[in-house]
Scaffold this motif. Sequence first.
Motif, mmCIF file in Angstrom:
data_model
loop_
_atom_site.group_PDB
_atom_site.id
_atom_site.type_symbol
_atom_site.label_atom_id
_atom_site.label_comp_id
_atom_site.label_asym_id
_atom_site.label_seq_id
_atom_site.Cartn_x
_atom_site.Cartn_y
_atom_site.Cartn_z
ATOM 1 N N GLU A 1 0.822 -1.210 0.000
ATOM 2 C CA GLU A 1 0.000 0.000 0.000
ATOM 3 C C GLU A 1 0.858 1.263 0.000
ATOM 4 O O GLU A 1 0.533 2.246 -0.672
ATOM 5 C CB GLU A 1 -0.930 -0.008 1.208
ATOM 6 C CG GLU A 1 -2.015 -1.073 1.123
ATOM 7 C CD GLU A 1 -2.859 -1.157 2.368
ATOM 8 O OE1 GLU A 1 -2.754 -0.247 3.219
ATOM 9 O OE2 GLU A 1 -3.622 -2.126 2.493
ATOM 10 N N ILE A 2 1.951 1.254 0.749
ATOM 11 C CA ILE A 2 2.841 2.415 0.793
ATOM 12 C C ILE A 2 3.535 2.615 -0.551
ATOM 13 O O ILE A 2 3.698 3.741 -1.021
ATOM 14 C CB ILE A 2 3.844 2.281 1.946
ATOM 15 C CG1 ILE A 2 3.104 2.398 3.281
ATOM 16 C CG2 ILE A 2 4.939 3.331 1.852
ATOM 17 C CD1 ILE A 2 3.936 2.100 4.506
ATOM 18 N N VAL A 3 3.927 1.519 -1.197
ATOM 19 C CA VAL A 3 4.550 1.621 -2.529
ATOM 20 C C VAL A 3 3.553 2.193 -3.528
ATOM 21 O O VAL A 3 3.918 3.023 -4.379
ATOM 22 C CB VAL A 3 5.090 0.245 -2.977
ATOM 23 C CG1 VAL A 3 5.458 0.242 -4.442
ATOM 24 C CG2 VAL A 3 6.284 -0.156 -2.128
ATOM 25 N N THR A 4 2.292 1.798 -3.432
ATOM 26 C CA THR A 4 1.258 2.346 -4.311
ATOM 27 C C THR A 4 1.118 3.851 -4.094
ATOM 28 O O THR A 4 0.997 4.617 -5.059
ATOM 29 C CB THR A 4 -0.093 1.647 -4.053
ATOM 30 O OG1 THR A 4 0.072 0.243 -4.232
ATOM 31 C CG2 THR A 4 -1.162 2.159 -4.991
ATOM 32 N N LEU A 5 1.157 4.287 -2.836
ATOM 33 C CA LEU A 5 1.113 5.722 -2.542
ATOM 34 C C LEU A 5 2.324 6.442 -3.136
ATOM 35 O O LEU A 5 2.203 7.562 -3.624
ATOM 36 C CB LEU A 5 1.067 5.959 -1.034
ATOM 37 C CG LEU A 5 -0.258 5.732 -0.335
ATOM 38 C CD1 LEU A 5 -0.079 5.841 1.175
ATOM 39 C CD2 LEU A 5 -1.276 6.747 -0.812
ATOM 40 N N CYS A 6 3.492 5.803 -3.061
ATOM 41 C CA CYS A 6 4.706 6.424 -3.599
ATOM 42 C C CYS A 6 4.632 6.563 -5.112
ATOM 43 O O CYS A 6 5.135 7.537 -5.670
ATOM 44 C CB CYS A 6 5.932 5.602 -3.208
ATOM 45 S SG CYS A 6 6.328 5.718 -1.467
ATOM 46 N N HIS A 7 4.013 5.599 -5.779
ATOM 47 C CA HIS A 7 3.849 5.707 -7.229
ATOM 48 C C HIS A 7 2.926 6.870 -7.575
ATOM 49 O O HIS A 7 3.139 7.563 -8.576
ATOM 50 C CB HIS A 7 3.284 4.414 -7.816
ATOM 51 C CG HIS A 7 4.290 3.308 -7.927
ATOM 52 N ND1 HIS A 7 5.417 3.384 -8.713
ATOM 53 C CD2 HIS A 7 4.333 2.096 -7.325
ATOM 54 C CE1 HIS A 7 6.111 2.272 -8.611
ATOM 55 N NE2 HIS A 7 5.480 1.459 -7.757
ATOM 56 N N ALA A 8 1.922 7.111 -6.725
ATOM 57 C CA ALA A 8 0.960 8.182 -6.988
ATOM 58 C C ALA A 8 1.501 9.553 -6.592
ATOM 59 O O ALA A 8 1.338 10.533 -7.325
ATOM 60 C CB ALA A 8 -0.341 7.900 -6.242
ATOM 61 N N LYS A 9 2.166 9.630 -5.421
ATOM 62 C CA LYS A 9 2.582 10.928 -4.897
ATOM 63 C C LYS A 9 4.074 11.199 -4.999
ATOM 64 O O LYS A 9 4.517 12.311 -4.750
ATOM 65 C CB LYS A 9 2.177 11.039 -3.417
ATOM 66 C CG LYS A 9 0.686 11.005 -3.198
ATOM 67 C CD LYS A 9 0.346 11.157 -1.737
ATOM 68 C CE LYS A 9 -1.146 11.150 -1.507
ATOM 69 N NZ LYS A 9 -1.466 11.284 -0.083
#
Length: 82
Positions: free
Chosen positions: A22-30
């Motif tokens: 989930e944190i990696v997904t956030l990093c891809h977005a932000k």
Amino acid sequence: MKISDLVLEMELNGVDEADIAEIVTLCHAKGLNSEMIDEELVKRGYEKIFTVDYDGYEGYDDWEDDEYSTIEKFPHKQHYRE
């Protein structure tokens, strides 16, 4: 820092795989932002990994240079003695 470095640090610090994903997904977005990542870790119940609070260390203000002994350097020329 790369995403693979981020994942490795979180794995080494015991972060659950689902939380890492989930944190990696956030990093891809932000984008990669260490403060944002640490905020997400704290929200999920983990300790901060990527930012350091130097003011929070005990004894940080008490440090002095006088605590270290002096070092005697070796001469660079050979001295012959009889």
